[in-house]
Scaffold this active site. Structure first.
Site: not given
Ligand code: FAD
Length: 502
Positions: A17, A41, A49, A52, A80, A98, A347
Site C-alpha cells: 500500500a 520499519s 502475501v 494474485a 492469470k 474467468p 487487496g
Molecule cells: P503491510 O504489508 O502490513 O505494511 C505495513 C507497513 O507499515 C510495513 O512496511 C511496516 O514496516 C510499516 N509500519 C507499521 N508500523 C510501523 C511503525 N510503528 N513505524 C514504522 N513503520 C511501521 N491482496 C491481493 O491483492 N492479492 C492476494 O492474493 C492477497 N492475498 C492475501 C493473503 C492474506 C493472508 C492477507 C492477509 C492479505 C492478502 N492480500 C492480497 C492483501 C494484501 O497483502 C495487502 O492488501 C497488501 O499487501 C497491502 O498491505 P499494507 O501495505 O497495507 O500493509
C-alpha cells in the site's frame, strides 16, 4: 519553489500500500508542489502475501508507464486468467471465475440467458466452451490480446501473479527515482496539532521528527494513525466472513505454470495456490473459531503441492472496514483501511482504487469536508459490494460436512446480497450496481458455480428462433476452440517474454 513551501505528504508504511501510493503520487502529483516521504520499519515486517491480482492492475501499471516484460521478470511474475474453485459448491465439484466474458450478448441481453435455456433443460454444454480465458486456462495457454485479430484473441482479459516482496522493491526503486524520500525507522509517537485533531508529525525511535500536511496511513492492520491516533472505529464483518487467519508457505514450482489461481475449499476454509515463475505461493485460510493454528499448519504441510521452501507463517485479521478511511488530514490506504479476505484477490485492487479516488479528490490546501465525505462514501460503497460478492461463495453451498460449512450455509447475510440472489434465482438477471468492481459476468460465474439455478431466464432468449440459438452457441464454441488452439503454452510464453534473470 523551495522544499519548505511544498505541501508535505508523509506515507507511513512500506508495504504494497505504501509503495503503490508513493509510486502513483510521485508520478502524478507535480514535484514542484509536493514533497513525498515514506517511513518504513525494518523491525516491523510487511504482510508480503498480496500475490494474485485482477485485471485492473494493468491500468495501474500502464498509468505508471511500467514496462510489463521488465516488471514480470523482476517480480518473477506469471499471467492469470481467472480463479479455479475446487470443492466449494460440493466436494469433487469445480468451476472457474474467468476474467473474460462468455460468448457475446445477443438481442441486447447477456449470453448466459441463452445458455441457461439449455441448462434448465439439463442439456447445457460446459461454460468453458464459451469463454476463451476459461478454455485457455484449462489448457495451460496464454498470449497477449491481439487487437488486429477478429476473434476473441483480440480482447483477452488477464492479470498477474507476482512475488509480493519483489513488487514492493520494484515500486520502491520506481518511487525513489521520482524523488520520494525513503526514511527508515520505527515510529514511536504520533503528534497532533493542538487546535485540531490533525496529525502534525510522526516521531521515530531515534528522536527524529517528520512533519507533514497530509498523512497516508499504510501501516497495515494496526492503523497506527487512523485507528490508534484518530480513534476511528471499525465495522466488523466476522459474522458473515468467519475466516480470520492464514498460514502462508511457499513451495517449489511445478512442471507446469498454470495461468490461474487455485482455491480449494477445505472443511474450515480454503487453500490457495499461486503459481509464480520460481515458486508456488501457498496459503491455508481458516477460521480460528473452528480450527487451531497448529492443526492448520499441519494440514497445509500435508497438502503442499511440492517441497516447502520456507517455514510456515501465520497471519491474522478481522474482515471489515474502517468507519471512515479519511479523517482530518489522514487517509488510510491498504490494510489500515480494512480487509476482505483474499478469496478474490481484491487487496491490491482496493489500494489502487483508493489511490485513484484520492488523486481525483486530492486536497489543494485544507482537507475540506466535501472531499472527505465523497471519498468515504465511495470507499464504503465499493467495500460493501465486494464483501457481498465474497460472502456469496460461502453462503451458496451444499457443503454441510463440517460445523464451519453448516454455519456458513445457515448464517444471515446482508439484505443487499439476499436481494441479488433472489433476483438471480427468479429470473437469471444480474445488475452491476454503481460501477461496482465485479460485473455481471463475475456474479454469474460464481452464482452458477456455487450451484444456484434460476427458475427462469430472460424472456427475449425465447424470441431467437431455436435453431438460430443453437447455431449461435455452437458457432461461439467453435470460435473459442479455434482461438485457443492459436495460443502457446503459458510456461513457454513466459520464458520467451519475461524470463526471470538470475
Ligand atoms: P503491510 O504489508 O502490513 O505494511 C505495513 C507497513 O507499515 C510495513 O512496511 C511496516 O514496516 C510499516 N509500519 C507499521 N508500523 C510501523 C511503525 N510503528 N513505524 C514504522 N513503520 C511501521 N491482496 C491481493 O491483492 N492479492 C492476494 O492474493 C492477497 N492475498 C492475501 C493473503 C492474506 C493472508 C492477507 C492477509 C492479505 C492478502 N492480500 C492480497 C492483501 C494484501 O497483502 C495487502 O492488501 C497488501 O499487501 C497491502 O498491505 P499494507 O501495505 O497495507 O500493509
Amino acid at each position: 519553489m523551495e522544499n519548505k513551501q511544498k505541501s508535505k505528504i508523509v506515507i507511513v508504511g512500506g508495504g504494497s500500500a505504501g509503495w503503490m501510493s508513493a509510486a502513483a503520487f510521485s508520478h502524478i502529483l507535480p514535484s514542484e508542489q509536493y514533497a513525498i516521504s515514506l517511513v518504513e520499519s525494518d523491525s516491523i515486517g510487511t504482510v508480503s502475501v498480496g500475490e494474485a491480482t485482477i485485471p485492473a492492475i494493468l491500468e495501474f501499471n500502464q498509468m505508471l508507464g511500467i514496462n510489463e516484460a521488465e516488471f514480470l521478470a523482476f517480480t518473477h511474475g506469471s499471467f492469470k486468467l481467472g480463479i479455479e474453485f475446487h470443492d466449494w459448491y460440493k466436494k469433487g465439484h469445480q468451476y472457474m471465475h474467468p476474467f473474460g466474458p462468455y460468448g457475446v450478448p445477443m438481442q441486447g441481453i447477456p449470453f448466459h440467458h441463452y445458455w441457461l435455456k439449455d441448462k434448465l433443460r439439463g442439456k447445457e454444454q460446459p461454460l468453458s466452451d464459451y469463454c476463451l480465458e476459461y478454455r485457455a486456462a484449462l489448457h495451460n495457454k496464454f498470449c497477449h490480446p491481439q487487437p488486429q485479430s477478429r476473434s476473441a484473441l483480440a480482447n483477452i482479459k488477464y492479470a498477474y501473479h507476482f512475488d509480493a516482496i519483489k513488487y514492493a522493491e520494484y515500486l520502491s526503486a520506481f518511487s525513489m527515482q521520482r524523488g520520494v524520500n525513503k526514511i527508515k525507522g520505527d515510529i514511536k509517537k504520533v503528534h497532533q496539532q493542538t487546535n485540531s485533531e490533525d496529525i502534525k508529525a510522526v516521531e521515530l525511535a531515534d528522536g527524529s521528527y517528520i512533519d507533514g500536511d497530509i498523512f497516508i496511513d499504510c501501516s497495515g492492520f494496526k492503523g497506527l494513525l487512523i485507528a490508534q491516533t484518530l480513534k476511528v472505529g471499525f465495522e466488523d464483518w466476522r459474522e458473515y466472513l468467519p475466516c480470520d487467519s492464514a498460514i502462508a508457505q511457499p513451495s517449489e514450482s511445478l512442471a507446469e505454470i498454470k495461468p490461474y489461481t487455485i482455491s480449494t475449499a477445505h472443511d474450515c476454509g480454503w487453500q490457495w495456490q499461486i503459481p509464480l515463475q520460481h515458486r508456488m505461493g501457498n496459503g491455508f485460510v481458516f477460521s480460528s473459531e473452528f480450527l487451531s493454528k497448529e492443526v492448520a499448519i499441519n494440514r497445509l504441510a500435508k497438502r503442499l503441492p511440492s517441497k516447502a521452501l520456507a517455514d510456515a507463517r501465520q497471519l491474522k485479521w478481522i474482515n471489515g472496514k474502517r468507519k471512515q478511511a479519511w479523517k482530518n488530514n489522514c487517509i488510510a490506504i491498504g490494510l489500515s483501511a480494512g480487509f476482505i479476505e483474499p478469496l478474490e484477490s481484491t487487496g491490491l485492487q482496493l489500494i489502487q482504487s483508493a489511490i485513484m479516488r484520492l488523486l481525483s479528490l486530492f486536497p489543494s490546501g485544507r482537507c475540506e469536508p466535501a472531499n472527505i465525505n465523497t471519498y468515504n462514501r465511495y470507499t464504503d460503497d465499493e467495500l460493501w459490494r465486494i464483501r457481498d460478492f465474497i460472502i456469496l461463495h460461502y453462503k451458496a453451498t451444499e457443503r454441510d460436512d463440517s460445523e464451519f460449512w453448516r454455519y456458513c450455509r445457515n448464517m444471515q447475510i446482508p439484505d443487499s446480497l439476499q436481494d441479488k440472489i433472489e433476483l438471480y434465482q427468479a429470473s437469471g438477471r444480474l445488475f452491476r450496481e454503481n460501477n461496482e468492481l465485479f460485473n455481471e459476468i463475475s456474479w454469474f460465474s460464481v452464482m452458477n458455480g456455487q450451484g444456484l439455478i434460476p427458475r427462469a431466464y430472460h424472456p427475449l432468449a425465447n424470441h431467437l428462433e431455436e435453431s438460430h440459438r443453437q447455431q449461435n452457441l455452437s458457432h461461439i464454441a467453435g470460435a473459442m476452440r479455434e482461438a485457443e488452439q492459436h495460443m502457446p503454452n503459458h510456461k513457454v510464453y513466459l520464458q520467451q517474454y519475461c524470463k526471470v534473470k538470475i
